[in-house]
Design a protein around this motif. Structure first.
Motif, PDB file in Angstrom:
ATOM      1  N   THR A  70       0.835  -1.193   0.000  1.00 59.66           N
ATOM      2  CA  THR A  70       0.000   0.000   0.000  1.00 59.66           C
ATOM      3  C   THR A  70       0.870   1.243   0.000  1.00 59.66           C
ATOM      4  N   TYR A  71       1.912   1.195   0.811  1.00 60.00           N
ATOM      5  CA  TYR A  71       2.846   2.306   0.887  1.00 60.00           C
ATOM      6  C   TYR A  71       4.240   1.792   0.567  1.00 60.00           C
ATOM      7  N   TYR A  72       5.039   2.638  -0.025  1.00 58.61           N
ATOM      8  CA  TYR A  72       6.391   2.232  -0.404  1.00 58.61           C
ATOM      9  C   TYR A  72       7.167   1.823   0.844  1.00 58.61           C
ATOM     10  N   SER A  73       7.770   0.642   0.777  1.00 52.55           N
ATOM     11  CA  SER A  73       8.551   0.160   1.901  1.00 52.55           C
ATOM     12  C   SER A  73       9.583  -0.836   1.388  1.00 52.55           C
ATOM     13  N   ASP A  74      10.221  -1.547   2.309  1.00 51.25           N
ATOM     14  CA  ASP A  74      11.236  -2.509   1.908  1.00 51.25           C
ATOM     15  C   ASP A  74      10.635  -3.533   0.959  1.00 51.25           C
ATOM     16  N   TYR A  75      11.228  -3.672  -0.213  1.00 53.69           N
ATOM     17  CA  TYR A  75      10.640  -4.503  -1.253  1.00 53.69           C
ATOM     18  C   TYR A  75      10.812  -5.992  -0.993  1.00 53.69           C
ATOM     19  N   ASP A  76      11.770  -6.370  -0.162  1.00 60.82           N
ATOM     20  CA  ASP A  76      12.046  -7.789   0.041  1.00 60.82           C
ATOM     21  C   ASP A  76      11.530  -8.313   1.387  1.00 60.82           C
ATOM     22  N   ASP A  77      10.777  -7.500   2.087  1.00 67.11           N
ATOM     23  CA  ASP A  77      10.231  -7.888   3.381  1.00 67.11           C
ATOM     24  C   ASP A  77       8.753  -8.241   3.211  1.00 67.11           C
ATOM     25  N   LEU A  78       8.416  -9.505   3.399  1.00 68.97           N
ATOM     26  CA  LEU A  78       7.038  -9.916   3.144  1.00 68.97           C
ATOM     27  C   LEU A  78       6.055  -9.224   4.081  1.00 68.97           C
ATOM     28  N   TYR A  79       6.510  -8.794   5.245  1.00 70.90           N
ATOM     29  CA  TYR A  79       5.613  -8.134   6.200  1.00 70.90           C
ATOM     30  C   TYR A  79       5.268  -6.707   5.769  1.00 70.90           C
ATOM     31  N   GLU A  80       5.935  -6.199   4.752  1.00 72.70           N
ATOM     32  CA  GLU A  80       5.648  -4.856   4.240  1.00 72.70           C
ATOM     33  C   GLU A  80       4.643  -4.903   3.094  1.00 72.70           C
ATOM     34  N   TYR A  81       4.101  -6.068   2.808  1.00 76.94           N
ATOM     35  CA  TYR A  81       3.107  -6.215   1.752  1.00 76.94           C
ATOM     36  C   TYR A  81       1.728  -6.395   2.386  1.00 76.94           C
ATOM     37  N   ASP A  82       0.746  -5.691   1.829  1.00 75.89           N
ATOM     38  CA  ASP A  82      -0.577  -5.645   2.442  1.00 75.89           C
ATOM     39  C   ASP A  82      -1.603  -6.564   1.778  1.00 75.89           C
TER      40      ASP A  82
END
Length: 124
Positions: free
Chosen positions: A100-112
């Protein structure tokens, strides 16, 4: 209702190719980083590849770099993963995900948002 639907998985021999697609619905992800992750039996879900909202930046895990290519078509709200020179160790369920918001691309917890996954099996 937001949905990510993967397709294109299947059984392929080592050295073969597959193209995965991830179609999004319910909202536009044209401004979102999109990623692909995979999970093999008994293993944790791992990062495979990601692409910035414009497609200008792409990222790959070391294990797939040079063999996989990520791309996107924002007009179709779809992300692709072209997988070439497949190896038995690429066997896994492949998941599409969106931030939803730009964040670490390789961290699965940063995907919504996550798709249901598509099975890729590479035989030796």
């Amino acid at each position: 209702q937001v949905q990510l639907v993967e397709s294109g998985g299947g059984l392929v021999q080592a050295g073969g190719s597959l193209r995965l697609s991830c179609a999004a619905s319910g909202r536009t992800f044209s401004r979102s980083t999109m990623g692909w992750f995979r999970q093999a039996p008994g293993k944790v879900r791992e990062f495979v590849s990601a692409i910035s909202w414009s497609g200008a930046r792409t990222y790959y895990a070391g294990s797939v770099k040079g063999r996989f290519t990520i791309s996107r078509d924002n007009a179709k709200n779809t992300v692709y993963l072209q997988m070439n020179s497949l190896k038995p160790e690429d066997t896994a369920v492949y998941y599409c995900a969106a931030q939803t918001y730009y964040s670490d691309y390789d961290d699965l917890y940063e995907y919504d948002y996550w798709g249901q996954g598509t099975q890729v099996t590479v035989s030796s």
